[in-house]
Design a protein around this motif. Structure first.
Motif, PDB file in Angstrom:
ATOM      1  N   LYS A  27       1.566  -1.200   0.109  1.00 57.04           N
ATOM      2  CA  LYS A  27      -0.143  -0.354  -0.164  1.00 57.04           C
ATOM      3  C   LYS A  27       1.016   1.135  -0.168  1.00 57.04           C
ATOM      4  O   LYS A  27       1.844   1.208   0.566  1.00 57.04           O
ATOM      5  CB  LYS A  27      -0.695  -0.565   1.171  1.00 57.04           C
ATOM      6  N   HIS A  28       0.259   2.414  -0.466  1.00 59.00           N
ATOM      7  CA  HIS A  28       1.139   3.352  -0.881  1.00 59.00           C
ATOM      8  C   HIS A  28       1.939   4.075   0.830  1.00 59.00           C
ATOM      9  O   HIS A  28       2.749   4.385   1.007  1.00 59.00           O
ATOM     10  CB  HIS A  28       0.102   4.991  -0.734  1.00 59.00           C
ATOM     11  N   MET A  29       0.481   3.858   1.949  1.00 57.03           N
ATOM     12  CA  MET A  29       2.004   4.237   3.002  1.00 57.03           C
ATOM     13  C   MET A  29       3.340   3.366   3.276  1.00 57.03           C
ATOM     14  O   MET A  29       4.080   3.991   3.853  1.00 57.03           O
ATOM     15  CB  MET A  29       0.611   4.506   4.283  1.00 57.03           C
ATOM     16  N   ARG A  48       5.333   4.711   1.649  1.00 61.31           N
ATOM     17  CA  ARG A  48       6.549   6.113   1.788  1.00 61.31           C
ATOM     18  C   ARG A  48       7.214   5.301   3.324  1.00 61.31           C
ATOM     19  O   ARG A  48       7.926   6.462   3.565  1.00 61.31           O
ATOM     20  CB  ARG A  48       4.848   6.904   1.932  1.00 61.31           C
ATOM     21  N   TYR A  59       8.423  13.121   9.580  1.00 57.48           N
ATOM     22  CA  TYR A  59       7.081  11.096   9.687  1.00 57.48           C
ATOM     23  C   TYR A  59       8.029  10.730  10.935  1.00 57.48           C
ATOM     24  O   TYR A  59       6.723  10.146  11.868  1.00 57.48           O
ATOM     25  CB  TYR A  59       8.109  10.486   8.800  1.00 57.48           C
ATOM     26  N   GLU A 115      -2.829   1.894   7.968  1.00 54.29           N
ATOM     27  CA  GLU A 115      -3.870   2.469   7.827  1.00 54.29           C
ATOM     28  C   GLU A 115      -3.254   3.903   9.199  1.00 54.29           C
ATOM     29  O   GLU A 115      -4.518   5.042   8.730  1.00 54.29           O
ATOM     30  CB  GLU A 115      -5.400   2.039   7.599  1.00 54.29           C
ATOM     31  N   GLU A 121      -1.875   6.810   7.217  1.00 57.09           N
ATOM     32  CA  GLU A 121      -1.818   7.085   6.159  1.00 57.09           C
ATOM     33  C   GLU A 121      -3.322   8.056   6.947  1.00 57.09           C
ATOM     34  O   GLU A 121      -3.394   8.991   6.490  1.00 57.09           O
ATOM     35  CB  GLU A 121      -3.031   6.452   5.887  1.00 57.09           C
ATOM     36  N   ARG A 127      -3.445  12.202   6.260  1.00 60.91           N
ATOM     37  CA  ARG A 127      -4.418  12.654   5.813  1.00 60.91           C
ATOM     38  C   ARG A 127      -4.321  14.076   6.531  1.00 60.91           C
ATOM     39  O   ARG A 127      -4.815  15.409   6.216  1.00 60.91           O
ATOM     40  CB  ARG A 127      -5.538  11.748   5.465  1.00 60.91           C
ATOM     41  N   LYS A 149      -2.651   9.928  -4.069  1.00 60.95           N
ATOM     42  CA  LYS A 149      -1.781   9.181  -3.731  1.00 60.95           C
ATOM     43  C   LYS A 149      -1.056  11.033  -4.032  1.00 60.95           C
ATOM     44  O   LYS A 149       0.559  10.740  -2.853  1.00 60.95           O
ATOM     45  CB  LYS A 149      -1.586   7.823  -4.301  1.00 60.95           C
ATOM     46  N   LEU A 188      -0.686  13.917  -0.737  1.00 57.93           N
ATOM     47  CA  LEU A 188       0.329  13.283   0.070  1.00 57.93           C
ATOM     48  C   LEU A 188       1.301  13.434  -0.265  1.00 57.93           C
ATOM     49  O   LEU A 188       2.372  13.347   0.803  1.00 57.93           O
ATOM     50  CB  LEU A 188      -0.785  12.345   0.251  1.00 57.93           C
ATOM     51  N   ASP A 189       1.972  12.622  -1.715  1.00 58.11           N
ATOM     52  CA  ASP A 189       3.624  12.623  -1.775  1.00 58.11           C
ATOM     53  C   ASP A 189       4.156  14.071  -1.957  1.00 58.11           C
ATOM     54  O   ASP A 189       5.220  14.346  -1.318  1.00 58.11           O
ATOM     55  CB  ASP A 189       3.370  11.692  -3.020  1.00 58.11           C
ATOM     56  N   ARG A 234     -12.353   6.222   5.395  1.00 61.62           N
ATOM     57  CA  ARG A 234     -10.911   7.366   5.479  1.00 61.62           C
ATOM     58  C   ARG A 234     -12.152   9.285   5.088  1.00 61.62           C
ATOM     59  O   ARG A 234     -11.697   9.816   5.725  1.00 61.62           O
ATOM     60  CB  ARG A 234     -10.419   7.271   4.356  1.00 61.62           C
TER      61      ARG A 234
END
Length: 382
Positions: free
Chosen positions: A201-203, A206, A217, A245, A248, A252, A268, A271-272, A319
Protein backbone atom coordinates in the motif's frame (compact mmCIF):
# COMPACT_ATOMS: atom_id res chain seq x y z
CA UNK A 1 4.10 17.96 -21.64
CA UNK A 2 6.47 17.96 -24.63
CA UNK A 3 9.97 16.80 -23.79
CA UNK A 4 12.72 18.85 -25.39
CA UNK A 5 14.48 15.85 -26.95
CA UNK A 6 11.20 14.74 -28.57
CA UNK A 7 10.61 18.20 -30.02
CA UNK A 8 14.17 18.46 -31.34
CA UNK A 9 13.94 15.06 -33.02
CA UNK A 10 10.72 16.17 -34.66
CA UNK A 11 12.31 19.39 -35.89
CA UNK A 12 15.28 17.43 -37.20
CA UNK A 13 12.97 15.29 -39.31
CA UNK A 14 11.30 18.42 -40.72
CA UNK A 15 14.50 20.43 -41.32
CA UNK A 16 15.05 21.15 -45.03
CA UNK A 17 18.55 22.62 -44.94
CA UNK A 18 21.90 21.23 -43.88
CA UNK A 19 22.55 24.34 -41.81
CA UNK A 20 19.34 23.87 -39.81
CA UNK A 21 20.05 20.15 -39.33
CA UNK A 22 23.54 20.96 -38.01
CA UNK A 23 22.08 23.48 -35.57
CA UNK A 24 19.49 21.02 -34.25
CA UNK A 25 22.01 18.18 -33.94
CA UNK A 26 24.21 20.50 -31.90
CA UNK A 27 21.32 21.17 -29.51
CA UNK A 28 20.64 17.44 -29.23
CA UNK A 29 24.28 16.75 -28.35
CA UNK A 30 24.13 19.46 -25.66
CA UNK A 31 21.08 17.78 -24.12
CA UNK A 32 22.84 14.40 -24.21
CA UNK A 33 25.77 15.92 -22.34
CA UNK A 34 23.43 17.31 -19.67
CA UNK A 35 21.73 13.92 -19.30
CA UNK A 36 25.07 12.13 -18.97
CA UNK A 37 26.15 14.63 -16.32
CA UNK A 38 22.92 14.07 -14.37
CA UNK A 39 23.34 10.29 -14.54
CA UNK A 40 26.89 10.49 -13.22
CA UNK A 41 25.76 12.80 -10.42
CA UNK A 42 23.16 10.32 -9.18
CA UNK A 43 24.98 7.09 -9.98
CA UNK A 44 25.38 4.92 -6.88
CA UNK A 45 28.59 3.17 -5.97
CA UNK A 46 27.03 -0.04 -4.70
CA UNK A 47 28.85 -3.35 -4.68
CA UNK A 48 26.86 -6.55 -4.76
CA UNK A 49 27.41 -10.25 -4.77
CA UNK A 50 25.05 -12.93 -6.11
CA UNK A 51 24.87 -16.08 -4.08
CA UNK A 52 22.62 -18.95 -3.20
CA UNK A 53 21.69 -20.15 0.26
CA UNK A 54 19.65 -23.14 1.26
CA UNK A 55 16.28 -22.50 2.87
CA UNK A 56 17.61 -24.09 6.04
CA UNK A 57 20.51 -21.61 6.15
CA UNK A 58 18.29 -18.56 5.47
CA UNK A 59 15.82 -19.51 8.18
CA UNK A 60 18.63 -20.32 10.61
CA UNK A 61 20.20 -16.86 10.14
CA UNK A 62 16.79 -15.26 10.66
CA UNK A 63 15.73 -17.43 13.61
CA UNK A 64 18.84 -17.35 15.82
CA UNK A 65 18.59 -14.24 17.98
CA UNK A 66 15.13 -13.28 16.67
CA UNK A 67 13.60 -12.94 20.13
CA UNK A 68 16.47 -10.77 21.38
CA UNK A 69 16.66 -8.75 18.16
CA UNK A 70 20.25 -9.68 17.40
CA UNK A 71 19.65 -12.19 14.61
CA UNK A 72 22.16 -12.03 11.78
CA UNK A 73 19.45 -11.68 9.10
CA UNK A 74 16.94 -9.07 10.28
CA UNK A 75 13.97 -7.02 9.10
CA UNK A 76 14.68 -3.24 9.29
CA UNK A 77 12.15 -0.81 10.70
CA UNK A 78 11.22 0.61 7.30
CA UNK A 79 9.89 -2.77 6.19
CA UNK A 80 6.20 -3.61 6.54
CA UNK A 81 4.76 -6.01 9.06
CA UNK A 82 4.22 -9.65 8.18
CA UNK A 83 0.96 -9.25 6.27
CA UNK A 84 0.94 -11.98 3.66
CA UNK A 85 -2.29 -13.96 3.65
CA UNK A 86 -2.28 -17.71 4.31
CA UNK A 87 -3.03 -18.18 0.61
CA UNK A 88 0.10 -16.26 -0.43
CA UNK A 89 2.25 -18.04 2.12
CA UNK A 90 0.95 -21.44 1.03
CA UNK A 91 1.51 -20.72 -2.66
CA UNK A 92 5.12 -19.74 -1.97
CA UNK A 93 5.75 -23.05 -0.20
CA UNK A 94 4.02 -24.97 -2.99
CA UNK A 95 6.10 -23.16 -5.62
CA UNK A 96 9.31 -24.13 -3.86
CA UNK A 97 8.23 -27.75 -3.43
CA UNK A 98 7.49 -28.19 -7.14
CA UNK A 99 10.70 -26.42 -8.17
CA UNK A 100 9.41 -23.08 -9.47
CA UNK A 101 11.88 -20.17 -9.12
CA UNK A 102 10.99 -17.30 -6.79
CA UNK A 103 12.26 -13.70 -7.00
CA UNK A 104 15.68 -12.80 -5.63
CA UNK A 105 15.92 -11.73 -2.01
CA UNK A 106 17.88 -8.50 -1.56
CA UNK A 107 19.93 -8.14 1.60
CA UNK A 108 22.50 -5.55 2.66
CA UNK A 109 25.59 -5.76 4.83
CA UNK A 110 25.14 -3.11 7.52
CA UNK A 111 28.20 -0.97 8.17
CA UNK A 112 27.02 1.54 10.74
CA UNK A 113 29.85 1.75 13.27
CA UNK A 114 27.43 0.31 15.82
CA UNK A 115 28.93 -2.96 17.15
CA UNK A 116 25.40 -4.33 17.65
CA UNK A 117 24.66 -3.93 13.93
CA UNK A 118 27.98 -4.45 12.20
CA UNK A 119 28.20 -7.80 10.50
CA UNK A 120 24.44 -8.25 10.45
CA UNK A 121 22.51 -8.13 7.19
CA UNK A 122 19.14 -6.45 6.74
CA UNK A 123 16.47 -7.65 4.36
CA UNK A 124 15.94 -4.89 1.81
CA UNK A 125 13.33 -6.82 -0.17
CA UNK A 126 11.94 -10.28 0.55
CA UNK A 127 10.92 -10.08 4.20
CA UNK A 128 7.51 -11.66 3.50
CA UNK A 129 9.21 -14.64 1.85
CA UNK A 130 11.78 -15.07 4.62
CA UNK A 131 9.13 -14.86 7.34
CA UNK A 132 6.95 -17.34 5.47
CA UNK A 133 9.84 -19.82 5.29
CA UNK A 134 10.48 -19.32 9.00
CA UNK A 135 6.82 -19.87 9.85
CA UNK A 136 6.67 -23.05 7.78
CA UNK A 137 9.84 -24.61 9.20
CA UNK A 138 8.69 -23.59 12.67
CA UNK A 139 5.36 -25.41 12.13
CA UNK A 140 3.44 -22.15 12.52
CA UNK A 141 2.03 -22.33 8.98
CA UNK A 142 -0.68 -24.74 7.87
CA UNK A 143 -0.98 -24.86 4.08
CA UNK A 144 -4.37 -24.02 2.56
CA UNK A 145 -6.10 -22.81 -0.62
CA UNK A 146 -3.71 -24.84 -2.82
CA UNK A 147 -5.17 -25.96 -6.15
CA UNK A 148 -2.22 -27.49 -7.98
CA UNK A 149 -1.48 -29.94 -5.16
CA UNK A 150 -4.64 -29.79 -3.03
CA UNK A 151 -3.43 -32.89 -1.18
CA UNK A 152 -1.00 -30.54 0.64
CA UNK A 153 -3.84 -28.52 2.19
CA UNK A 154 -3.81 -28.97 5.96
CA UNK A 155 -0.13 -29.94 6.02
CA UNK A 156 2.49 -28.40 8.26
CA UNK A 157 6.22 -28.90 7.70
CA UNK A 158 6.32 -31.69 10.27
CA UNK A 159 3.57 -33.55 8.36
CA UNK A 160 5.80 -33.99 5.31
CA UNK A 161 7.79 -37.17 4.92
CA UNK A 162 11.24 -36.91 6.49
CA UNK A 163 12.85 -37.23 3.05
CA UNK A 164 10.71 -34.34 1.72
CA UNK A 165 11.64 -32.20 4.73
CA UNK A 166 15.35 -32.74 4.02
CA UNK A 167 14.90 -31.94 0.34
CA UNK A 168 12.91 -28.79 1.17
CA UNK A 169 15.61 -27.58 3.56
CA UNK A 170 18.23 -28.00 0.79
CA UNK A 171 16.32 -25.92 -1.80
CA UNK A 172 18.46 -22.97 -2.92
CA UNK A 173 17.23 -19.40 -2.60
CA UNK A 174 18.83 -16.73 -4.77
CA UNK A 175 20.31 -13.85 -2.80
CA UNK A 176 21.69 -10.47 -3.88
CA UNK A 177 23.89 -9.09 -1.09
CA UNK A 178 24.64 -5.38 -1.26
CA UNK A 179 27.69 -3.81 0.32
CA UNK A 180 28.96 -0.24 0.49
CA UNK A 181 25.30 0.70 0.55
CA UNK A 182 23.97 3.63 2.61
CA UNK A 183 20.63 3.52 4.40
CA UNK A 184 19.28 6.13 1.96
CA UNK A 185 20.18 3.87 -0.97
CA UNK A 186 18.62 0.84 0.70
CA UNK A 187 15.39 2.75 1.32
CA UNK A 188 15.42 3.99 -2.26
CA UNK A 189 15.88 0.46 -3.56
CA UNK A 190 13.02 -0.81 -1.39
CA UNK A 191 10.75 1.94 -2.72
CA UNK A 192 11.67 1.32 -6.36
CA UNK A 193 11.21 -2.45 -6.13
CA UNK A 194 7.81 -2.11 -4.49
CA UNK A 195 6.32 0.95 -6.22
CA UNK A 196 4.46 -1.18 -8.73
CA UNK A 197 3.33 -3.81 -6.27
CA UNK A 198 -0.37 -4.48 -5.69
CA UNK A 199 0.44 -6.03 -2.35
CA UNK A 200 2.18 -2.94 -1.01
CA UNK A 201 0.00 0.00 0.00
CA UNK A 202 0.99 3.63 -0.51
CA UNK A 203 1.74 4.27 3.15
CA UNK A 204 4.00 1.22 3.29
CA UNK A 205 5.99 2.56 0.36
CA UNK A 206 6.27 5.97 2.06
CA UNK A 207 7.45 4.26 5.23
CA UNK A 208 10.18 2.51 3.32
CA UNK A 209 11.24 5.56 1.31
CA UNK A 210 13.41 8.51 2.34
CA UNK A 211 10.30 10.06 3.95
CA UNK A 212 10.16 7.26 6.51
CA UNK A 213 13.27 8.68 8.15
CA UNK A 214 12.33 12.38 7.97
CA UNK A 215 11.72 14.48 11.13
CA UNK A 216 8.11 15.11 10.11
CA UNK A 217 7.38 11.41 9.63
CA UNK A 218 9.27 10.24 12.73
CA UNK A 219 8.32 13.02 15.14
CA UNK A 220 4.80 13.88 13.98
CA UNK A 221 3.13 11.18 11.87
CA UNK A 222 4.39 8.19 13.87
CA UNK A 223 3.85 9.88 17.24
CA UNK A 224 0.29 10.94 16.44
CA UNK A 225 -0.58 7.49 15.08
CA UNK A 226 0.43 6.07 18.46
CA UNK A 227 -1.77 8.47 20.43
CA UNK A 228 -4.12 6.56 22.76
CA UNK A 229 -7.16 8.78 22.16
CA UNK A 230 -6.66 8.58 18.39
CA UNK A 231 -6.68 4.79 18.60
CA UNK A 232 -9.92 4.96 20.59
CA UNK A 233 -11.85 7.32 18.33
CA UNK A 234 -10.47 5.87 15.09
CA UNK A 235 -10.82 2.08 15.47
CA UNK A 236 -8.98 0.15 12.76
CA UNK A 237 -8.79 -3.56 12.11
CA UNK A 238 -5.57 -5.46 12.79
CA UNK A 239 -5.07 -5.94 9.06
CA UNK A 240 -5.38 -2.21 8.37
CA UNK A 241 -2.98 -1.40 11.19
CA UNK A 242 -0.42 -3.75 9.69
CA UNK A 243 -0.85 -1.94 6.40
CA UNK A 244 -0.12 1.41 8.04
CA UNK A 245 -3.67 2.77 7.88
CA UNK A 246 -3.17 4.64 11.17
CA UNK A 247 -0.18 6.42 9.64
CA UNK A 248 -2.24 7.12 6.52
CA UNK A 249 -4.96 8.77 8.65
CA UNK A 250 -2.54 11.02 10.52
CA UNK A 251 -0.81 12.06 7.28
CA UNK A 252 -4.16 12.88 5.70
CA UNK A 253 -5.14 14.95 8.74
CA UNK A 254 -2.14 17.28 8.40
CA UNK A 255 -2.11 17.36 4.60
CA UNK A 256 -5.76 18.40 4.37
CA UNK A 257 -5.57 20.70 7.38
CA UNK A 258 -2.75 22.73 5.86
CA UNK A 259 -3.50 22.40 2.18
CA UNK A 260 -7.02 21.10 1.49
CA UNK A 261 -7.95 23.97 -0.84
CA UNK A 262 -5.11 22.95 -3.16
CA UNK A 263 -6.27 19.35 -3.51
CA UNK A 264 -6.54 18.26 -7.14
CA UNK A 265 -7.83 14.74 -7.88
CA UNK A 266 -5.13 12.25 -6.88
CA UNK A 267 -4.97 11.59 -3.14
CA UNK A 268 -1.68 9.72 -3.50
CA UNK A 269 0.06 12.57 -5.33
CA UNK A 270 -1.45 15.13 -2.95
CA UNK A 271 -0.06 13.27 0.08
CA UNK A 272 3.31 12.54 -1.51
CA UNK A 273 3.85 16.19 -2.45
CA UNK A 274 2.85 17.35 1.02
CA UNK A 275 5.11 14.80 2.71
CA UNK A 276 8.01 15.88 0.52
CA UNK A 277 7.51 19.58 1.31
CA UNK A 278 7.03 19.07 5.04
CA UNK A 279 9.88 16.60 5.66
CA UNK A 280 11.92 19.02 7.78
CA UNK A 281 10.32 20.37 10.96
CA UNK A 282 11.68 22.37 13.88
CA UNK A 283 10.98 21.33 17.48
CA UNK A 284 8.45 24.16 17.85
CA UNK A 285 6.64 23.18 14.65
CA UNK A 286 6.50 19.55 15.78
CA UNK A 287 5.06 20.56 19.15
CA UNK A 288 2.42 22.75 17.49
CA UNK A 289 1.31 20.02 15.11
CA UNK A 290 1.04 17.42 17.83
CA UNK A 291 -0.91 19.87 19.99
CA UNK A 292 -3.61 20.53 17.36
CA UNK A 293 -3.86 16.81 16.62
CA UNK A 294 -4.27 15.85 20.28
CA UNK A 295 -6.83 18.61 20.92
CA UNK A 296 -8.79 17.46 17.87
CA UNK A 297 -8.86 13.85 19.02
CA UNK A 298 -9.87 14.90 22.56
CA UNK A 299 -12.70 17.03 21.17
CA UNK A 300 -13.98 14.07 19.15
CA UNK A 301 -13.80 11.77 22.16
CA UNK A 302 -15.72 14.22 24.35
CA UNK A 303 -18.36 15.30 21.85
CA UNK A 304 -18.98 12.62 19.21
CA UNK A 305 -20.82 9.59 20.59
CA UNK A 306 -19.04 7.08 18.33
CA UNK A 307 -15.79 8.90 17.72
CA UNK A 308 -15.24 9.07 13.99
CA UNK A 309 -17.29 5.94 13.31
CA UNK A 310 -20.71 6.10 11.67
CA UNK A 311 -22.46 4.15 14.41
CA UNK A 312 -21.91 2.31 17.66
CA UNK A 313 -21.67 -1.04 15.92
CA UNK A 314 -19.22 0.08 13.22
CA UNK A 315 -15.91 -1.77 13.38
CA UNK A 316 -13.82 0.71 11.41
CA UNK A 317 -13.64 4.32 10.25
CA UNK A 318 -14.18 5.56 6.67
CA UNK A 319 -11.31 7.77 5.48
CA UNK A 320 -13.56 10.44 4.00
CA UNK A 321 -15.61 10.74 7.18
CA UNK A 322 -12.46 11.05 9.28
CA UNK A 323 -11.02 13.74 7.02
CA UNK A 324 -14.19 15.82 7.12
CA UNK A 325 -14.67 15.65 10.87
CA UNK A 326 -11.06 15.82 12.05
CA UNK A 327 -9.96 18.63 9.75
CA UNK A 328 -13.22 20.50 10.26
CA UNK A 329 -12.73 20.34 14.04
CA UNK A 330 -9.12 21.52 13.79
CA UNK A 331 -10.03 24.45 11.54
CA UNK A 332 -12.81 25.49 13.88
CA UNK A 333 -10.42 25.32 16.85
CA UNK A 334 -7.95 27.52 15.04
CA UNK A 335 -10.64 30.19 14.80
CA UNK A 336 -12.04 29.55 18.28
CA UNK A 337 -9.56 27.97 20.73
CA UNK A 338 -12.39 27.58 23.25
CA UNK A 339 -14.67 25.79 20.81
CA UNK A 340 -17.86 24.41 22.33
CA UNK A 341 -19.96 21.65 20.80
CA UNK A 342 -23.57 22.71 20.35
CA UNK A 343 -26.32 20.85 18.51
CA UNK A 344 -23.92 18.38 16.90
CA UNK A 345 -26.68 15.82 16.39
CA UNK A 346 -28.53 18.31 14.18
CA UNK A 347 -25.96 17.97 11.40
CA UNK A 348 -23.79 14.91 12.20
CA UNK A 349 -26.58 12.52 11.15
CA UNK A 350 -28.07 14.76 8.47
CA UNK A 351 -28.56 13.76 4.83
CA UNK A 352 -26.40 16.72 3.78
CA UNK A 353 -23.38 15.48 5.75
CA UNK A 354 -24.01 11.93 4.53
CA UNK A 355 -23.99 13.12 0.91
CA UNK A 356 -20.71 14.97 1.44
CA UNK A 357 -18.95 11.97 2.94
CA UNK A 358 -20.04 9.14 0.69
CA UNK A 359 -19.38 8.13 -2.89
CA UNK A 360 -16.42 9.58 -4.76
CA UNK A 361 -15.96 12.53 -2.43
CA UNK A 362 -12.24 11.89 -1.99
CA UNK A 363 -11.53 12.43 -5.70
CA UNK A 364 -13.35 15.72 -6.13
CA UNK A 365 -11.78 18.99 -4.97
CA UNK A 366 -15.13 20.81 -4.57
CA UNK A 367 -16.40 18.00 -2.33
CA UNK A 368 -13.17 17.91 -0.33
CA UNK A 369 -13.53 21.63 0.36
CA UNK A 370 -17.28 21.38 0.94
CA UNK A 371 -17.23 18.54 3.44
CA UNK A 372 -14.38 20.00 5.51
CA UNK A 373 -15.83 23.51 5.59
CA UNK A 374 -19.29 22.12 6.31
CA UNK A 375 -18.04 20.62 9.57
CA UNK A 376 -16.01 23.72 10.41
CA UNK A 377 -18.94 26.03 9.83
CA UNK A 378 -21.44 23.87 11.74
CA UNK A 379 -19.12 23.80 14.76
CA UNK A 380 -18.63 27.58 14.60
CA UNK A 381 -22.39 28.10 14.27
CA UNK A 382 -22.05 29.76 10.88
Amino acid sequence: MTFQIVELNRLLQEANSDERKTEIKGEIESIKDLVESAIRKHQREVDYDSKEMTIEMVVDKYRKGLKTDDNELFVPDYQRDFVWSLRNQSRLIESLIIGLPIPHIFIADVESGDPELDGRVEIVDGSQRVRTLYAFLNNDLTLEHLQLIPQLNGFKFSDLAASRQRRFNRISVRIIELSNCTEATRRDLFERINTGSNELKHMEIRKGSKHGNSPFYSNVISVCADNAVFKKVVPLSETKLKRGEDLEFTLRFFAYLNNYQSFDHSVKEFLDIYLDKESEKSADEVAGMIDIFVRTMNFAENNFPFGFRKSKGAKTTPRVRFEALAVGIALAMQEDPNLKADNISDWLFSDEFKDLTTGDASNSRPKVVARIEYVRDRLLGV
